[in-house]
Write an enzyme that holds these catalytic residues in place. Structure first.
Site: not given
Ligand code: UDP
Length: 353
Positions: A12, A31-32, A76, A149
């Site tokens: 996304i 971002d990893n 996100l 989660y």
């Protein structure tokens, strides 16, 4: 406008990066690359308005330095996908709790607007006809990873809401219901890319349980503009909005449609849940969104039918295969990314604090 997208190399997030850049934004992606892939940003690889930073939302200093330079944040980054959650519950909890608090705390210090991506998982086993934003959450034991989660994402929302109440942080929340589309990988469990790929390979379609469980799949191309519209709306802060598909479909019916659309010779194979996920997994029987709040706020209407989504996903997978066969540098689903992406690591430019 300079926008930071955490998790921007994910499915996304990468669509969001493209959309925002097409609207004239400068975008920094953090971002990893745990589940995100550089290949997802391939279309933007030569665009000077994209910056990419490989790093983790759990890294407080890095998050602080990036938020300090942004006008707004789309958060996100998260541990997503049933397989990731089941395989690494501790890492998932840390990412989803500490990572989100890092982002919110930095945004609060810099008075930066935030959009928090949450999930329909927070409603748990509530099978109401239409889940609206105040519907009850019906969760199983917190010792089962799926509910861990759901609990963590619920706490994320509570954190966001508390920052808004106490500090007037301009943070809004979206709850995504099974967002699907091109570039989503089936590696972490998601049903649409898994079944479409199986169909294209004439392999049996793996339908878990009796296949009568239902979902309302929403198309990423419908959802992404709504994320931005919600974030930009002056009345969205402190509130949560469902963003889901309009069409409820059982997984069995989805499999049948996938076979039909792709003209596949595949059969449907029912697989017991414990074989698919291990002992003690609980599935949601049904999950239907009420999109009224997002419709009233920003005119959100999920337009893309399930059939059209299947066509678009299948076309994208076939294109990807053709590109690879032609050696055009695209990468297979889930393979290590080799695509070139602009690397403008802000910390390396000396702009990090
Ligand atoms: N599912 C399935 N076959 C697969 C993968 C998933 O039948 O190969 C089912 C899964 O058990 C669930 C539904 O499809 O009932 C949606 O699964 P997904 O992981 O995409 O989303 P979520 O469960 O989070 O809604």
């Amino acid at each position: 406008m300079h926008t930071l997208i955490t998790g921007g190399a994910g499915f996304i997030g990468s669509h969001l990066a493209e959309y925002l850049i097409s609207q004239g934004d400068d975008v920094t992606v953090l971002d990893n690359l745990s589940t995100g892939r550089l290949a997802n940003l391939r279309q933007l690889s030569r665009d000077p308005r994209l910056g990419f930073v490989e790093g983790d939302v759990r890294d407080t200093e890095l998050v602080e330095s990036l938020v300090a330079q942004a006008d707004r944040v789309f958060h996100l980054a998260a541990a997503v996908g049933v397989h990731v959650i089941l395989d690494d519950p501790l890492g998932s909890l840390r990412t989803n709790l500490h990572g989100t608090e890092n982002v919110l705390a930095s945004a609060n210090r810099h008075e930066t607007r935030v959009l928090l991506a949450s999930t329909s998982e927070i409603y748990g086993k509530n099978t109401a006809d239409r889940l609206h934003e105040n519907s009850d959450r019906i969760l199983g034991s917190p010792l089962l990873s799926r509910w861990t989660y759901a609990a963590a994402k619920g706490i994320d929302e509570a954190f966001a809401h508390a920052y808004w109440r106490k500090h007037d942080l301009q943070v809004s929340i979206v709850r995504l219901f099974n967002t699907v589309g091109p570039r989503q990988t089936g590696r972490y469990g998601m049903v649409v890319p898994r079944l479409v790929r199986q169909a294209l390979n004439d392999e049996p379609l793996t339908v878990y349980g009796d296949g009568e469980q239902t979902r309302c799949f929403s198309y990423v191309g419908d959802v992404v503009p709504a994320l931005v519209a919600v974030e930009e709306h002056p009345d969205s802060a402190g509130r949560a909005f469902n963003l889901g598909g309009a069409q409820e479909i059982s997984i069995k019916a989805l499999a049948e449609q996938i076979i039909d659309v792709t003209g596949s010779r595949s059969i449907i194979e029912h697989i017991p849940y414990d074989q698919a996920y291990g002992e003690g997994y609980e599935d949601m029987r049904r999950r239907v969104p009420d999109n009224t709040a997002a419709n009233e706020l920003v005119g959100f209407v999920p337009k893309t039918s399930v059939r059209r989504i299947i066509e678009l996903v299948a076309q994208a997978m076939l294109r990807d295969q053709t590109d690879r066969a032609g050696g055009l540098g695209s990468t297979p689903e889930g393979a290590g990314a080799t695509a070139e992406v602009t690397h403008r690591t802000l910390a390396a430019e000396g702009s990090a604090s």
